[in-house]
Design a protein around this motif. Structure first.
Motif, short mmCIF file in Angstrom:
data_model
loop_
_atom_site.label_atom_id
_atom_site.label_comp_id
_atom_site.label_asym_id
_atom_site.label_seq_id
_atom_site.Cartn_x
_atom_site.Cartn_y
_atom_site.Cartn_z
N ILE A 121 0.87 -1.06 -0.21
CA ILE A 121 -0.06 -0.01 0.07
C ILE A 121 0.93 1.20 0.10
O ILE A 121 0.52 2.01 -0.81
N VAL A 122 2.01 1.37 0.96
CA VAL A 122 2.83 2.41 0.86
C VAL A 122 3.41 2.67 -0.43
O VAL A 122 3.56 3.73 -1.05
N ALA A 123 4.02 1.51 -1.13
CA ALA A 123 4.63 1.61 -2.29
C ALA A 123 3.89 2.22 -3.40
O ALA A 123 3.99 3.07 -4.19
N THR A 124 2.53 1.83 -3.32
CA THR A 124 1.63 2.02 -4.55
C THR A 124 1.24 3.30 -4.33
O THR A 124 0.95 4.26 -5.37
N ILE A 125 0.77 3.93 -2.91
CA ILE A 125 0.77 5.18 -3.05
C ILE A 125 1.85 6.38 -3.33
O ILE A 125 1.50 7.15 -4.21
N LEU A 126 3.08 5.83 -2.89
CA LEU A 126 4.17 6.84 -3.17
C LEU A 126 4.28 6.87 -4.94
O LEU A 126 4.42 8.08 -5.24
N ILE A 127 4.26 5.64 -5.66
CA ILE A 127 4.62 5.63 -6.92
C ILE A 127 3.13 6.41 -7.70
O ILE A 127 3.46 7.19 -8.69
N SER A 128 2.27 6.23 -7.18
CA SER A 128 0.99 6.86 -8.14
C SER A 128 1.01 8.34 -7.80
O SER A 128 0.62 9.02 -8.68
N THR A 129 1.63 8.74 -6.76
CA THR A 129 1.60 10.16 -6.52
C THR A 129 2.69 10.97 -7.66
O THR A 129 2.45 11.70 -8.34
N LEU A 130 3.72 10.25 -7.79
CA LEU A 130 4.65 10.63 -8.64
C LEU A 130 4.06 10.57 -9.96
O LEU A 130 3.99 11.39 -11.10
#
Ligand code: PFF
Length: 455
Positions: free
Chosen positions: A349-358
């Motif tokens: 979840i953390v990785a997906t949120i960070l990457i989607s933001t970029l």
């Protein structure tokens, strides 16, 4: 607590075909079907293709084998693998370079996959019918410039990617790719048959296969190298991570050869499906990222069963993107899990949120954020350029040096030979390519490409 023998603590792949399917699933993706034809078009056709093929054989294949063996030997993520095999040294920073590349690649990859989702919807609505090549062109331009659509399409794709990665290696990643890869090949073959029977197809085939080396530029050569890494999923630890889920019976050399062959064949098939159509419909081969999205709808319009084919094609393009995006996300998730002791779910979840933001910035970079540029590139192109043309080749260079010089031939042979016998001569060639050819070639192409030297 001690664990019973035979109980696996880490997730792993279940079968040999599963290993190849998952690794080929990672390799085959938007890189083959979207990016390969468009950059081949931009850099002049066949000459680019031939340089690319040379890099695949002399550099890509040995580095793929290297990544798989680093992964299996260490049983760790891209960062942890170097920490384990080379304790207390700086090698682990190669892993961090890889994690950074994963963030950048997935941020723009999700955007293109989002376009593909939109094209599934358009196909279902029969949205290409009766449109002229010019109208199909503006359909694409309107999509990528829109201020909302690309953002939510990218987010939908990232949620799908995250959901599969949460389920884990065997149930999520392996099961999914095993079924879908063969269907994709079938659709591509059908498209090739249609494309080569279009009037004027020969010009497209000539463009793709008859080289004119005077068209090659330093930038084209660097892009061919970068694309060899990108397409084979190399240089950032994806195949280290997948290699860590492979058991000791697997013949890593055979796996590497099969994956490389599958990836290359699919790229060439995509070229055969696209270039004849590019010429038949008077589209510029160098028209850039829209090439597949503009060209193929023209073909679908003319094909018997084109309606069904277009739905299937964009569905499978999205699926091919998914089997690659999960492997990119898995690099970050395995790192978060093992190095920060997170569970799979929160790590994902953390990785997906960070990457989607970029990814949101990438989504908007052809529309409202278009005026904001660095080195003349918008955010999307910048992420693509830095990751594919800089981080992946640099990662590959260090991986070659690590396996060729640091690990030592004895350990390397031992790891490769675990899964069955391999001819001595091949092992020598492999070490030679890793020690000398790959590092020197990458260093020269890289320095020439960024203008440090001029050949
Ligand atoms: N190889 C994928 C493609 O061609 O679409 C993209 C990719 C996947 C690049 C995994 C890098 C990577 F580590």
């Amino acid at each position: 607590m001690s664990h019973k023998p035979g109980i696996k603590l880490r997730d792993s792949f279940g079968s040999k075909f599963g290993v190849v399917a998952a690794a080929a699933g990672s390799a085959v993706g938007l890189g083959n079907i979207w990016k390969f034809p468009y950059i081949t078009g931009v850099y002049g056709g066949a000459a680019f293709l031939f340089v690319y093929l040379g890099f695949i054989l002399a550099i890509g294949l040995p580095i793929m084998l290297s990544e798989l063996l680093i992964g299996r030997r260490s049983g760790r993520n891209a960062f942890g693998a170097f920490k384990k095999l080379a304790p207390k040294s700086a090698w682990k920073y190669i892993g961090l370079l890889g994690i950074a590349a994963a963030f950048m690649i997935l941020s723009f990859y999700g955007v293109v996959a989002g376009w593909s989702i939109q094209y599934i919807i358009l196909s279902i609505q029969d949205g290409f019918a009766t449109k002229s090549p010019e109208q199909l062109n503006s359909l694409f331009t309107m999509l990528i410039e829109s201020p909302q659509k690309p953002v939510y399409l990218q987010l939908i794709f990232m949620v799908l990617t995250g959901a599969i990665v949460i389920v884990g290696v065997k149930k999520g990643i392996e099961k999914f790719t095993k079924i879908l890869m063969p269907i994709l090949v079938f659709i591509l073959l059908a498209l090739c048959v249609k494309a080569i029977t279009l009037p004027g197809a020969e010009r497209g085939l000539e463009f793709l296969f008859k080289p004119d080396f005077s068209k090659l530029t330093s930038e084209g050569i660097l892009s061919a190298l970068g694309h060899a890494f990108f397409s084979l999923s190399l240089g950032m630890g994806t195949l280290i991570t997948y290699g860590s889920y492979i058991n000791r019976e697997n013949n890593l050399l055979r796996t590497a050869v099969q994956v490389t062959a599958a990836d290359t064949i699919i790229a060439i098939l995509s070229g055969i499906a696209i270039f004849p159509a590019v010429f038949a419909f008077g589209i510029e081969p160098s028209s850039g990222p829209g090439l597949v999205f503009i060209t193929l709808p023209n073909v679908f319009q003319q094909m018997p069963g084109g309606y069904i084919f277009s739905i299937l094609f964009f569905l499978l393009l999205t699926v091919a993107a998914l089997t690659s995006s999960i492997s990119i996300l898995e690099v970050v998730v395995a790192y978060f899990k093992e190095e920060f002791r997170l569970k799979r779910k929160p790590a994902t979840i953390v990785a997906t949120i960070l990457i989607s933001t970029l990814g949101i910035f990438c989504s908007l970079s052809m529309g409202v954020l278009e005026p904001y540029k660095l080195f003349g590139l918008n955010f999307f192109d910048l992420m693509d350029w830095i990751s594919a043309n800089m981080l992946l080749p640099l990662g590959g260079l260090f991986i070659a040096l690590f396996v060729g010089w640091f690990l030592g031939a004895k350990k390397v042979y031992h790891e490769i030979l675990k899964g069955g016998s391999v001819k001595r001569g091949l092992l020598y060639i492999f070490i030679f390519l890793l020690r000398f050819i790959a590092p020197i070639a990458i260093a020269i192409v890289f320095m020439d490409g960024i203008g440090l030297i001029s050949l």
